[in-house]
Motif scaffolding. Sequence first.
Motif, PDB file in Angstrom:
ATOM      1  N   VAL A 249      40.445  85.748 -45.255  1.00 25.34           N
ATOM      2  CA  VAL A 249      39.268  85.642 -46.137  1.00 25.34           C
ATOM      3  C   VAL A 249      38.210  84.829 -45.396  1.00 25.34           C
ATOM      4  CG1 VAL A 249      38.384  84.732 -48.314  1.00 25.34           C
ATOM      5  CG2 VAL A 249      40.671  85.728 -48.223  1.00 25.34           C
ATOM      6  N   THR A 250      36.986  85.371 -45.314  1.00 26.18           N
ATOM      7  CA  THR A 250      35.902  84.653 -44.645  1.00 26.18           C
ATOM      8  C   THR A 250      35.204  83.744 -45.647  1.00 26.18           C
ATOM      9  OG1 THR A 250      35.582  86.534 -43.173  1.00 26.18           O
ATOM     10  CG2 THR A 250      33.790  84.942 -43.278  1.00 26.18           C
ATOM     11  N   VAL A 251      35.060  82.473 -45.265  1.00 28.96           N
ATOM     12  CA  VAL A 251      34.390  81.506 -46.140  1.00 28.96           C
ATOM     13  C   VAL A 251      33.253  80.845 -45.360  1.00 28.96           C
ATOM     14  CG1 VAL A 251      36.447  81.025 -47.525  1.00 28.96           C
ATOM     15  CG2 VAL A 251      36.027  79.689 -45.468  1.00 28.96           C
ATOM     16  N   GLY A 252      32.327  80.172 -46.069  1.00 30.20           N
ATOM     17  CA  GLY A 252      31.219  79.472 -45.424  1.00 30.20           C
ATOM     18  C   GLY A 252      30.050  80.386 -45.133  1.00 30.20           C
ATOM     19  N   VAL A 261      30.990  79.051 -40.954  1.00 31.40           N
ATOM     20  CA  VAL A 261      31.868  80.206 -41.199  1.00 31.40           C
ATOM     21  C   VAL A 261      33.269  79.945 -40.649  1.00 31.40           C
ATOM     22  CG1 VAL A 261      32.267  82.625 -40.639  1.00 31.40           C
ATOM     23  CG2 VAL A 261      29.995  81.853 -41.231  1.00 31.40           C
ATOM     24  N   ALA A 262      34.251  80.283 -41.452  1.00 31.35           N
ATOM     25  CA  ALA A 262      35.654  80.147 -41.030  1.00 31.35           C
ATOM     26  C   ALA A 262      36.455  81.265 -41.691  1.00 31.35           C
ATOM     27  CB  ALA A 262      36.200  78.783 -41.431  1.00 31.35           C
ATOM     28  N   THR A 263      37.608  81.554 -41.092  1.00 30.65           N
ATOM     29  CA  THR A 263      38.521  82.546 -41.666  1.00 30.65           C
ATOM     30  C   THR A 263      39.784  81.838 -42.117  1.00 30.65           C
ATOM     31  OG1 THR A 263      37.678  84.239 -40.170  1.00 30.65           O
ATOM     32  CG2 THR A 263      39.782  84.682 -41.222  1.00 30.65           C
ATOM     33  N   GLU A 264      40.149  82.070 -43.375  1.00 31.27           N
ATOM     34  CA  GLU A 264      41.376  81.458 -43.907  1.00 31.27           C
ATOM     35  C   GLU A 264      42.462  82.517 -44.031  1.00 31.27           C
ATOM     36  OE1 GLU A 264      39.493  77.714 -46.366  1.00 31.27           O
ATOM     37  OE2 GLU A 264      40.468  79.321 -47.489  1.00 31.27           O
ATOM     38  N   LEU A 274      46.059  78.693 -42.933  1.00 31.36           N
ATOM     39  CA  LEU A 274      45.375  78.295 -41.695  1.00 31.36           C
ATOM     40  C   LEU A 274      43.899  78.580 -41.831  1.00 31.36           C
ATOM     41  CD1 LEU A 274      45.572  77.407 -38.662  1.00 31.36           C
ATOM     42  CD2 LEU A 274      45.728  79.849 -38.130  1.00 31.36           C
ATOM     43  N   CYS A 275      43.069  77.615 -41.417  1.00 33.62           N
ATOM     44  CA  CYS A 275      41.617  77.798 -41.429  1.00 33.62           C
ATOM     45  C   CYS A 275      41.154  77.867 -39.976  1.00 33.62           C
ATOM     46  CB  CYS A 275      40.947  76.643 -42.169  1.00 33.62           C
ATOM     47  SG  CYS A 275      39.161  76.836 -42.269  1.00 33.62           S
ATOM     48  N   LEU A 276      40.642  79.053 -39.563  1.00 37.97           N
ATOM     49  CA  LEU A 276      40.179  79.253 -38.181  1.00 37.97           C
ATOM     50  C   LEU A 276      38.665  79.163 -38.141  1.00 37.97           C
ATOM     51  CD1 LEU A 276      42.267  82.381 -37.087  1.00 37.97           C
ATOM     52  CD2 LEU A 276      42.669  80.024 -36.442  1.00 37.97           C
ATOM     53  N   SER A 277      38.153  78.264 -37.311  1.00 37.90           N
ATOM     54  CA  SER A 277      36.705  78.152 -37.167  1.00 37.90           C
ATOM     55  C   SER A 277      36.164  79.333 -36.376  1.00 37.90           C
ATOM     56  CB  SER A 277      36.369  76.847 -36.441  1.00 37.90           C
ATOM     57  OG  SER A 277      34.993  76.818 -36.163  1.00 37.90           O
ATOM     58  N   GLU A 278      35.067  79.943 -36.873  1.00 35.69           N
ATOM     59  CA  GLU A 278      34.481  81.098 -36.189  1.00 35.69           C
ATOM     60  C   GLU A 278      33.209  80.718 -35.440  1.00 35.69           C
ATOM     61  OE1 GLU A 278      35.942  83.883 -36.028  1.00 35.69           O
ATOM     62  OE2 GLU A 278      37.400  83.834 -37.662  1.00 35.69           O
ATOM     63  N   THR A 279      32.816  79.452 -35.483  1.00 35.09           N
ATOM     64  CA  THR A 279      31.576  79.028 -34.828  1.00 35.09           C
ATOM     65  C   THR A 279      31.860  78.579 -33.393  1.00 35.09           C
ATOM     66  OG1 THR A 279      31.879  76.784 -35.631  1.00 35.09           O
ATOM     67  CG2 THR A 279      30.579  78.266 -37.000  1.00 35.09           C
TER      68      THR A 279
END
Length: 310
Positions: A249-252, A261-264, A274-279
């Motif tokens: 799920v994309t958040v931010g 923006v991050a993907t959970e 897990l929260c993956l940073s996309e920046t």
Amino acid sequence: MSNDRGVPLPMPCRGFLRLASWIVPRRTRPDWHARWSAGLWNWWILVERGELTSGVSEQLAAQCRGALADAFWLRFNKAALRTWVRGPGFVVVATATILLLMAACTHGFAVTRGLIQIARDLHYARPQMMPPGAQEGALIAYGFPIVFALATGIVLVMIGRLSLRPYGWRYWSFLIFKTLSVMAIVPLLWIEGGASIRAHISNVQLRVFAGGLGLALVFVVAFGCALLWIFADQRRRCPVCLEQLAMPVTVGSWASVFDPVATELLCNQGHGALCLSETETGEADRWTAFGASWSSLFDTNESKRDNVLR
Ligand SMILES: [Zn+2]
């Protein structure tokens, strides 16, 4: 064995159904066999009467495929199979299968064994002052791209900012296993496959440029991509069960500094999120372990395994 009207089912069909029925769980095997035998008999009666004049073999093949698929899915639960494919066991089995197939197709890695023998002969039997010959040239031709590919892979991994989390020995063992597998499979594919391709190219120039330099370039690129895939795949696995995390799920927002923006992702077994940073700012990935109270919300691996082995 025949139906009420005395039309016998061909022996290969009966044999195939009997073999396929062994895949079906024992308690449902008689019903399954009776159902598919009746279906095939009905179809065969139409063939015997001449009512089906075209596409008979295609229809027979479709019937056999249907029976096999039905038997397979009665034995293996779809959800459990999907879970297994997402887990570490699939990677281990796939690696072993690839290596076995390669060994079978290359007479036990004949070209690679020849290169190793050349290297051993040079080390133990040949004088060090001897000028490089054809054998030394072969070693250099294979060794240089491998070293270059390894260096390129390491640089790509560092540039890709592939952060890894400080987890236990299972997590790191799996990463080491995947890395060693790629370091074995990709060079072996290049060495054995390249030699086989070059053997079929009669033009000398084409053999040198396309079969030699071209394939070496493809090998370097493939090796780098495979290493990148390993780290990207590892980054998205649960540190507890090593299964690929699911439900992204994309958040931010890309425009927000405070809420980037991050993907959970979630572990299917309920071990955590897990929260993956996309920046590009280099924020570390964030793992949140769930407590035991969460496990009731997820299907457990054990129950799925029971379904697979029933
Ligand atoms: Zn997990």
